[in-house]
Design a protein around this motif. Structure first.
Motif: not given
Length: 107
Positions: A94-100, A28-42, A9-15
């Motif tokens: 937000e820190m990771a998103w800036k780099h994407a 989750f990416k903008v121009r490139r991936t900035y975070v990945t979520l494990a399948a188990d969500g942990l 939810s938070l990632a998808l709220s980032l522009e």
């Protein structure tokens, strides 16, 4: 305590963020991936600069650790979501998103 659904939810709220499959994870990416979520969500892997990674791991050592391979030396950092509160998760995203963003250079 943060959760996988909270991260999504938070990632998808980032522009500009879109979600896409990435092997057995959600990316989750903008121009490139900035975070990945494990399948188990942990857990999630965040793309920080090496300096940001060092800072996050120092400030919240129970929550953050470098990915244990060459990706980790480039700043990719695993976060244990249950060890993060909503504010810590938002800050990391937000820190990771800036780099994407378009126009940013890879670190």
């Amino acid at each position: 305590m943060a959760t996988g659904e909270m991260l999504r939810s938070l990632a998808l709220s980032l522009e500009g963020t879109v979600e896409a499959p990435h092997f057995d994870r959600a990316a989750f990416k903008v121009r490139r991936t900035y975070v990945t979520l494990a399948a188990d969500g942990l857990t999630a892997n965040f793309k920080f600069t090496p300096d940001e990674q060092q800072f996050k791991c120092m400030m919240l050592p129970e929550a953050f650790s470098p990915v244990q391979n060459a990706w980790g030396r480039q700043g990719w950092t695993t976060g244990i979501l249950s060890k993060l509160d909503r504010a810590d998760l938002r800050d990391a995203l937000e820190m990771a998103w800036k780099h994407a963003q378009p126009g940013t250079r890879r670190q």
